[in-house]
Structures are given as structure tokens and as C-alpha cells.
Design a protein around this motif. Structure first.
Motif, PDB file in Angstrom:
ATOM      1  N   LEU A   1       0.814  -1.212   0.000  1.00 16.49           N
ATOM      2  CA  LEU A   1       0.000   0.000   0.000  1.00 16.49           C
ATOM      3  C   LEU A   1       0.846   1.261   0.000  1.00 16.49           C
ATOM      4  O   LEU A   1       0.416   2.316  -0.466  1.00 16.49           O
ATOM      5  CB  LEU A   1      -0.935  -0.006   1.211  1.00 16.49           C
ATOM      6  N   GLY A  59       1.120   3.065  -3.240  1.00 14.54           N
ATOM      7  CA  GLY A  59      -0.044   3.692  -3.856  1.00 14.54           C
ATOM      8  C   GLY A  59      -1.133   2.678  -4.163  1.00 14.54           C
ATOM      9  O   GLY A  59      -0.977   1.467  -3.947  1.00 14.54           O
ATOM     10  N   LEU A  60      -2.251   3.158  -4.691  1.00 17.35           N
ATOM     11  CA  LEU A  60      -3.403   2.308  -4.976  1.00 17.35           C
ATOM     12  C   LEU A  60      -3.419   1.960  -6.454  1.00 17.35           C
ATOM     13  O   LEU A  60      -3.862   2.749  -7.298  1.00 17.35           O
ATOM     14  CB  LEU A  60      -4.698   3.032  -4.570  1.00 17.35           C
ATOM     15  N   ASP A  94     -10.764   1.492  -7.050  1.00 20.18           N
ATOM     16  CA  ASP A  94     -10.518   2.918  -7.168  1.00 20.18           C
ATOM     17  C   ASP A  94     -11.865   3.569  -7.453  1.00 20.18           C
ATOM     18  O   ASP A  94     -12.910   2.963  -7.185  1.00 20.18           O
ATOM     19  CB  ASP A  94      -9.469   3.224  -8.242  1.00 20.18           C
ATOM     20  N   GLY A 145      -7.488  10.120   0.541  1.00 21.72           N
ATOM     21  CA  GLY A 145      -6.151  10.682   0.414  1.00 21.72           C
ATOM     22  C   GLY A 145      -6.235  12.188   0.448  1.00 21.72           C
ATOM     23  O   GLY A 145      -7.293  12.759   0.781  1.00 21.72           O
ATOM     24  N   SER A 199      -6.055   4.061   4.334  1.00 19.27           N
ATOM     25  CA  SER A 199      -5.983   5.447   3.866  1.00 19.27           C
ATOM     26  C   SER A 199      -4.716   6.128   4.351  1.00 19.27           C
ATOM     27  O   SER A 199      -4.089   6.907   3.620  1.00 19.27           O
ATOM     28  CB  SER A 199      -7.217   6.229   4.339  1.00 19.27           C
ATOM     29  N   LEU A 254      -1.911   5.030   2.183  1.00 22.35           N
ATOM     30  CA  LEU A 254      -1.976   5.701   0.886  1.00 22.35           C
ATOM     31  C   LEU A 254      -1.497   7.149   1.001  1.00 22.35           C
ATOM     32  O   LEU A 254      -0.857   7.674   0.084  1.00 22.35           O
ATOM     33  CB  LEU A 254      -3.400   5.656   0.332  1.00 22.35           C
TER      34      LEU A 254
END
Length: 411
Positions: free
Chosen positions: A64, A67-68, A93, A149, A180, A183
Motif C-alpha cells: 500500500l 499507492g493504490l 478505485d 487521500g 488510507s 496511501l
């Protein structure tokens, strides 16, 4: 690290601890009710479940932090599903499902985005009936929690269960908050990388056009009187500019950085002649140490500028690199005109002055970002007293690796 980075890390730790305790207690009670055999070495069922939860979370974190994406979501989904103990789990997403772990993906995956779209509008967790028509499918309820984010809601964590459960709603919401935070840390890492790249571009822009013009003029002056030296200087100039304007890597080796300094001093020597005296004292064992790209050359250029261009006397520049245990200690010293300490403090604070040191604040800021505030530049100076700059470079630091494609040579 910046204040934002420290705050994010603190938030991550707090959320992770709260997550571990909350889920650990819930799972521990469940284990105790099932009559699990107590293990004296690992503590009570609650403690064992808490440790298991924290361990699973730590395994889910690294993907993670990148990033996603489909790849990171796929690597994290299985760990997150294990963390929650749900029948199935998916990560999305704003537009599509990135990863699905567990049964039911063949028919639930196609319609989950309709539910996610409803959550995106509100930004709040939802517990919904799946309305699945397959009587054999165990996925009857779903908790949809937002992943956020700096730019708002990035996607969703969807946890599926066989029945409606307030515990699952709370647990899925807490896990989504923890995801979160990871991220946000990923975005912080990307911002830091962009900042360093921008600072390197700014540093390259500060490589004086005046120096380049004078170097070429000095080379031209030898073309007829000493063609061989002109050829050597031209090769030094080409190698120096190639290194200074390379496009890959935030880090290099101390050997490469010192080689670039040698080339710079050869070009400066062609211009200033006997007025420039240089002493190099380098311990061979520190040559492989990784350093931020262009962290030393601007300091040497600054020493030459204030030692010769601002004075008609000769100037001695001493560059030393020695082994200091877990660190490499580098000092750059000149006996030039020096600087008012008050002016120096303003330069390091980022203020522009009429006599601003070339790259001083840039190098100081990058050293602090990479290694911490305790590794900023230590500068001793005074008007008419010359300048001495000391840099402490850790030999090993996580995430700091040289990507230099240039052959390392001794200084």
C-alpha cells in the motif's frame, strides 16, 4: 523528514495501534468462546489475537505504501481479508475493481461499483444487502468503506459477510482508515521524490553559465599554445557536464561525486592558474558510500567562488573525506573571504541575499530530508576567516541506494 511526514507517521502508528487492539480484543473473545487451548508462552487469547492482527497489518502495509494500483491492491487484499476474517474482500478505485479476494467475484464484482458509486457521493461507510440471487453464495451483506487521500476519496474497501454485523462495520471502517493512512504516506513519499527532483533541477540551473563560459574560454586559450592540455581539459569539461546533467538517480557514490569535483577543479585551475591551491585527503574505504547526487560539488564551487572570484589573493581549498565509524565525514575548507554568520543563517533559512552561497541551502535541505536534521551542514565562517563546511554521511540508510551508471574511480 518534514512536519507533515512526522504527523502522518504518528497518525499511522496511532491508527495501527487502535486497529490492533480493537480487532485483537474482538477476535480474542471469539477465540476464547470457541474454547481454544491456552498457550502460556504467547499470553491470553486476546493478546495472541492482538499480536496476530498487528503482524498481518504489517505485512499488508508495504504494497500500500506504493499507492493504490491493481498490483498493490492484489498484494494487499489477501492480508486485509485475513485481518478482517471476512468471506470476501475487494479494493476499488473510483472507476473499477482493482482486486478481489475470496469467492463470489464472478457475479458480485460486476455490480459492486454501483454500490461504490453511491458511497463516493456521500463519502461515508455503508452497510448494504447484496441482494444476491445465488442461494449458495455466502456473500449476503457488504460493508463499503471509503479510502481517502489528500485529494479526497480515492476508492473503497468492500468487506463481505454472511450476515449483517455491527462488529464488521466498525472493523472494516477502521481497516479502511488504516489503509488510507498508508496511501497518504505513499503520496508523501511521491511528493518527497518530486521535491528532491525539483531541487536537483534548481541546483543544476545554478551551475553558473559564467563558469561554463570561462571554462570554454580557458580551454580555447590552450588550443594553440598547448593543444594536448586543451584536449584533456575539453574531455574533463565534457565528463563534468555529462555527470552534472545526468537524468537518472537521486543518489551516487562518494567516488563519483569526488571525481566530478576533480574535473571541476581542473577546469577552475585552467582559469586561475597558480592562484588556486587544492589539497585532497580521501580515505579509500569511504569511496563506495552512497551520497545524494550533487551534494558536494556545489560546496566546492562555492569555496572557489568566494576564495578567488571575490579576492585577488591566492586561495587554498582543502577537501577531506575520512572514515568515522558508521559515517563518512567530509569537510570542505577554504581560506577565502568568508561570510558574515548572520548572512549565512539567512541563506540556510532559504532567504535570497546579494551574496547568496551557491547551493548551500539546497544541499543543507536535501541532507536533512534524506538523513534527518542532525545531518544538516555544519558551517564555520566569519568575515575574512574563510569557511569550513562539515558533512556527516551515514554509510547505510534504508532507501538510500546509488543508481550511478558511471564507473567509480578514486579521488
Amino acid at each position: 523528514m518534514t512536519g507533515t511526514g512526522l504527523a502522518a507517521l504518528a497518525a499511522a502508528g496511532a491508527v495501527l495501534l487502535a486497529l490492533g487492539i480493537a480487532l485483537g480484543i474482538a477476535l480474542g473473545r471469539l477465540t476464547a468462546r470457541r474454547g481454544a487451548r491456552p498457550d502460556l508462552d504467547l499470553g491470553t487469547p486476546v493478546e495472541r489475537a492482538t499480536f496476530h492482527t498487528l503482524h498481518t497489518a504489517s505485512l499488508a502495509a508495504p504494497p500500500l505504501r506504493a499507492g493504490l494500483t491493481e498490483d498493490t491492491a492484489r498484494k494487499a487484499a489477501r492480508r486485509l481479508r485475513s485481518l478482517l476474517g471476512t468471506e470476501a474482500l475487494c479494493l476499488t478505485d473510483r472507476a473499477s475493481v482493482l482486486a478481489w479476494d475470496g469467492p463470489g467475484g464472478d457475479h458480485h464484482e460486476q455490480r459492486v461499483m454501483v454500490r461504490v458509486a453511491e458511497m463516493l457521493d456521500s463519502g461515508r461507510s455503508q452497510s448494504v444487502h447484496t441482494e444476491c440471487e445465488d442461494l449458495e453464495c455466502p456473500l449476503r451483506w457488504a460493508v463499503i468503506a471509503p479510502l481517502t487521500g489528500e485529494e479526497g476519496v480515492l476508492g473503497a474497501l468492500v468487506a463481505y459477510g454472511s450476515r449483517e454485523s455491527a462488529v464488521l462495520v466498525r472493523a472494516a471502517t477502521e481497516v479502511a482508515r488504516w489503509v488510507s493512512v498508508q496511501l497518504e504516506l505513499a503520496e508523501l513519499d511521491r511528493s518527497r521524490t518530486r521535491l528532491i527532483e525539483a531541487e536537483i533541477r534548481a541546483l543544476r540551473a545554478q551551475i553558473s553559465p559564467h563558469f561554463i563560459f570561462n571554462s570554454l574560454a580557458a580551454i580555447a586559450s590552450f588550443v594553440r599554445t598547448d593543444p594536448e592540455r586543451a584536449r584533456e581539459l575539453l574531455l574533463e569539461f565534457a565528463d563534468f557536464t555529462r555527470y552534472s546533467f545526468r537524468r537518472h538517480g537521486d543518489f551516487t557514490t562518494l567516488a563519483d561525486e569526488l571525481r566530478s569535483i576533480e574535473q571541476y577543479l581542473a577546469l577552475a585551475g585552467a582559469r586561475f592558474g597558480d592562484r588556486l591551491k587544492v589539497t585532497l585527503q580521501v580515505a579509500p574505504e569511504v569511496l563506495p558510500v552512497t551520497v545524494p547526487f550533487l551534494c558536494l560539488q556545489p560546496l566546492v564551487e562555492n569555496a572557489v567562488k568566494h576564495g578567488l572570484e571575490d579576492s585577488r589573493n591566492e586561495c587554498r581549498v582543502t577537501i577531506a573525506a575520512r572514515d568515522a565509524g558508521a559515517e563518512a565525514m567530509v569537510t570542505i575548507e577554504d581560506d577565502g573571504v568568508g561570510m558574515d554568520p548572520a548572512v549565512l543563517r539567512r541563506i540556510l533559512a532559504g532567504e535570497r541575499t546579494q551574496n547568496s552561497g551557491i547551493g548551500l541551502s539546497n544541499v543543507d535541505e536535501r541532507m536533512r530530508q534524506v538523513y534527518g536534521d542532525e545531518h544538516g551542514l555544519v558551517i564555520e565562517t566569519g568575515i575574512g576567516a574563510g569557511t569550513k563546511i562539515t558533512i556527516r554521511i551515514p554509510k547505510y540508510r534504508a532507501g538510500v541506494h546509488s543508481s550511478s551508471g558511471r564507473r567509480a574511480t578514486g579521488a
